[in-house]
Design an enzyme around this catalytic site. Structure first.
Site, PDB file in Angstrom:
ATOM      1  CB  ALA A  36      -4.515   9.839   2.292  1.00 14.99           C
TER       2      ALA A  36
ATOM      3  N   GLY B  15      -6.145   7.110   6.260  1.00 15.85           N
ATOM      4  CA  GLY B  15      -7.416   7.589   5.724  1.00 15.85           C
ATOM      5  C   GLY B  15      -8.448   6.484   5.558  1.00 15.85           C
TER       6      GLY B  15
ATOM      7  CD  GLU C 152      -7.663   9.715   9.171  1.00 15.89           C
ATOM      8  OE1 GLU C 152      -7.066   9.465   8.101  1.00 15.89           O
ATOM      9  OE2 GLU C 152      -7.402  10.712   9.855  1.00 15.89           O
TER      10      GLU C 152
ATOM     11  CD  GLU D 292      -2.680   8.604   9.456  1.00 13.46           C
ATOM     12  OE1 GLU D 292      -2.405   7.928  10.476  1.00 13.46           O
ATOM     13  OE2 GLU D 292      -3.844   8.764   9.042  1.00 13.46           O
TER      14      GLU D 292
HETATM   15  N1  CAA Z   1      -0.968   5.293  -1.034  1.00 13.59           N
HETATM   16  C1  CAA Z   1      -0.547   4.988  -2.255  1.00 13.59           C
HETATM   17  N2  CAA Z   1      -0.247   3.732  -2.656  1.00 13.59           N
HETATM   18  C2  CAA Z   1      -0.382   2.755  -1.752  1.00 13.59           C
HETATM   19  C3  CAA Z   1      -0.819   3.004  -0.452  1.00 13.59           C
HETATM   20  C4  CAA Z   1      -1.126   4.347  -0.089  1.00 13.59           C
HETATM   21  N3  CAA Z   1      -1.591   4.677   1.113  1.00 13.59           N
HETATM   22  N4  CAA Z   1      -0.838   1.838   0.231  1.00 13.59           N
HETATM   23  C5  CAA Z   1      -0.429   0.902  -0.625  1.00 13.59           C
HETATM   24  N5  CAA Z   1      -0.154   1.454  -1.827  1.00 13.59           N
HETATM   25  C6  CAA Z   1       0.332   0.782  -3.037  1.00 13.59           C
HETATM   26  C7  CAA Z   1       1.792   0.398  -2.911  1.00 13.59           C
HETATM   27  O1  CAA Z   1       2.623   1.500  -3.212  1.00 13.59           O
HETATM   28  C8  CAA Z   1       1.881  -0.696  -3.927  1.00 13.59           C
HETATM   29  O2  CAA Z   1       1.959  -0.134  -5.208  1.00 13.59           O
HETATM   30  P1  CAA Z   1       3.090  -0.609  -6.260  1.00 13.59           P
HETATM   31  O3  CAA Z   1       2.744  -2.050  -6.547  1.00 13.59           O
HETATM   32  O4  CAA Z   1       2.895   0.295  -7.423  1.00 13.59           O
HETATM   33  O5  CAA Z   1       4.402  -0.492  -5.560  1.00 13.59           O
HETATM   34  C9  CAA Z   1       0.535  -1.391  -3.821  1.00 13.59           C
HETATM   35  O6  CAA Z   1      -0.334  -0.460  -3.206  1.00 13.59           O
HETATM   36  C10 CAA Z   1       0.575  -2.644  -2.957  1.00 13.59           C
HETATM   37  O7  CAA Z   1       1.129  -2.273  -1.697  1.00 13.59           O
HETATM   38  P2  CAA Z   1       2.322  -3.084  -1.001  1.00 13.59           P
HETATM   39  O8  CAA Z   1       3.217  -3.701  -2.031  1.00 13.59           O
HETATM   40  O9  CAA Z   1       2.960  -2.177  -0.005  1.00 13.59           O
HETATM   41  O10 CAA Z   1       1.478  -4.244  -0.281  1.00 13.59           O
HETATM   42  P3  CAA Z   1       1.903  -5.066   1.014  1.00 13.59           P
HETATM   43  O11 CAA Z   1       0.911  -6.177   1.114  1.00 13.59           O
HETATM   44  O12 CAA Z   1       3.345  -5.394   1.004  1.00 13.59           O
HETATM   45  O13 CAA Z   1       1.689  -4.040   2.243  1.00 13.59           O
HETATM   46  C11 CAA Z   1       0.484  -2.347   3.500  1.00 13.59           C
HETATM   47  C12 CAA Z   1       0.391  -3.587   2.574  1.00 13.59           C
HETATM   48  C13 CAA Z   1       1.058  -2.768   4.842  1.00 13.59           C
HETATM   49  C14 CAA Z   1      -0.930  -1.822   3.697  1.00 13.59           C
HETATM   50  C15 CAA Z   1       1.404  -1.286   2.846  1.00 13.59           C
HETATM   51  O14 CAA Z   1       0.966  -1.079   1.509  1.00 13.59           O
HETATM   52  C16 CAA Z   1       1.400   0.046   3.532  1.00 13.59           C
HETATM   53  O15 CAA Z   1       2.015   0.195   4.578  1.00 13.59           O
HETATM   54  N6  CAA Z   1       0.684   1.062   2.942  1.00 13.59           N
HETATM   55  C17 CAA Z   1       0.674   2.410   3.447  1.00 13.59           C
HETATM   56  C18 CAA Z   1      -0.167   2.521   4.709  1.00 13.59           C
HETATM   57  C19 CAA Z   1      -0.148   3.953   5.210  1.00 13.59           C
HETATM   58  O16 CAA Z   1       0.871   4.482   5.596  1.00 13.59           O
HETATM   59  N7  CAA Z   1      -1.336   4.594   5.232  1.00 13.59           N
HETATM   60  C20 CAA Z   1      -1.462   5.972   5.669  1.00 13.59           C
HETATM   61  C21 CAA Z   1      -1.375   6.893   4.475  1.00 13.59           C
HETATM   62  S1  CAA Z   1      -1.320   8.592   4.951  1.00 13.59           S
HETATM   63  C22 CAA Z   1      -2.911   8.993   5.338  1.00 13.59           C
HETATM   64  O17 CAA Z   1      -3.814   8.206   5.230  1.00 13.59           O
HETATM   65  C23 CAA Z   1      -3.118  10.410   5.822  1.00 13.59           C
HETATM   66  C24 CAA Z   1      -4.459  10.654   6.433  1.00 13.59           C
HETATM   67  O18 CAA Z   1      -4.630  10.717   7.639  1.00 13.59           O
HETATM   68  C25 CAA Z   1      -5.612  10.861   5.632  1.00 13.59           C
END
Ligand code: CAA
Length: 257
Positions: free
Chosen positions: A65, A108, A111, A131
């Site tokens: 998400a 998400g 999911e 999360e």
């Molecule tokens: N939401 C918003 N933006 C996101 C995102 C997310 N879930 N995941 C990645 N992005 C964005 C980053 O902020 C980044 O944007 P900027 O260039 O503007 O900074 C861009 O995508 C590229 O991401 P990274 O630079 O972090 O890429 P990476 O290759 O270094 O890492 C990754 C990849 C390990 C997937 C890392 O992006 C990450 O950990 N993302 C978040 C994963 C996460 O926590 N997901 C759960 C979200 S909460 C949820 O989903 C609730 C639910 O149950 C529904």
């Protein structure tokens, strides 16, 4: 209709939907949800479309998400708006949906893949429910669907540690139906979707309902439901055609009647 966060293509009877927010690794925001609901409603309503294939990019199916959208959201806004409840509509799509996952399917994203009827994974796929690291937990069904798919031990470990599992582990655990080399994922997934699309369409809906009933009911009720659907399918033209085609050693032609 044009979409900003999705690419939608038709390949004969297959609707191919590609999540398309590359700069955010396909993070799922409200616009993605609204557009997916529009696509699935159109798909369900179109008798010519018989399988939906949902995919992302090589790097990410979806990284979760959209954290930036949720960052400022407090309890009142989340509760009043029933945040995430809209995804239930996606799961009410009646016709088959396959997820083809390469790269990250996190939070998400994992999911959403699990909301589809089955998952084909590239060998690059990585699944996780991270999360907890954000101070929350799954909100789009991960604690329930992941647990049903892989069992308590692995689901609990994934939710409590945020550990990602690779495609091999996901297949062993029963989360994905099959692993495909990344370079072949799109072609192989389209082939599988075409196979589903060629099936008698009423039987496809009924098979989906039967299997889903296994997650909603006890055994006796589920078996009775399965039998009733079987009985009902016996009234269809496609059943007559399917069985005649078998007996006459020819391919069946199905109309959805
Ligand atoms: N939401 C918003 N933006 C996101 C995102 C997310 N879930 N995941 C990645 N992005 C964005 C980053 O902020 C980044 O944007 P900027 O260039 O503007 O900074 C861009 O995508 C590229 O991401 P990274 O630079 O972090 O890429 P990476 O290759 O270094 O890492 C990754 C990849 C390990 C997937 C890392 O992006 C990450 O950990 N993302 C978040 C994963 C996460 O926590 N997901 C759960 C979200 S909460 C949820 O989903 C609730 C639910 O149950 C529904």
């Amino acid at each position: 209709m044009t979409y900003e966060t999705l690419l939608v293509e038709r390949h004969d009877a297959v609707t191919l939907v590609t999540l398309n927010r590359p700069k955010a690794l396909n993070a799922l925001n409200s616009q993605v949800l609204a557009e997916l609901l529009a696509v699935t409603a159109a798909y369900d309503a179109d008798p010519g479309q018989r399988c939906l294939l949902l995919t992302g990019s090589d790097k990410a199916f979806a990284a979760g998400a959209d954290i930036k959208e949720m960052e400022a959201m407090g309890f009142a806004a989340a509760y009043a708006g029933n945040f995430f409840a809209g995804w239930e509509q996606f799961t009410r799509t009646r016709k088959p949906m396959i997820a083809a996952v390469a790269g990250y399917a996190l939070g998400g994203g994992c999911e959403l893949a699990m909301m589809c009827d089955f998952i084909l994974a590239a060998d690059t796929a990585r699944f996780g429910q991270p999360e907890i690291k954000l101070g929350v937990g799954p909100g789009m069904g991960g604690s329930q669907r992941l647990t049903r798919a892989v069992g308590k031990a692995k689901a609990m470990e994934m939710c409590l540690t945020g550990r990602m599992i690779d495609a091999e582990e996901a297949e062993r655990a029963g989360l994905v139906a099959r692993i495909v080399p990344a370079a072949a994922l799109r072609e192989e997934a389209l082939k599988t979707a075409a196979l589903v699309a060629a099936m008698p369409p009423l039987a496809a809906i009924a098979n989906k309902e039967m299997v889903n009933a296994a997650f909603e009911t006890g055994l006796a009720q589920g078996l009775a439901y399965e039998r009733r659907l079987f009985h009902g399918l016996c009234a269809t033209e496609d059943k007559a055609e399917g069985m005649s085609a078998f007996v006459e050693k020819r391919a069946g032609h199905y109309t959805g009647r």
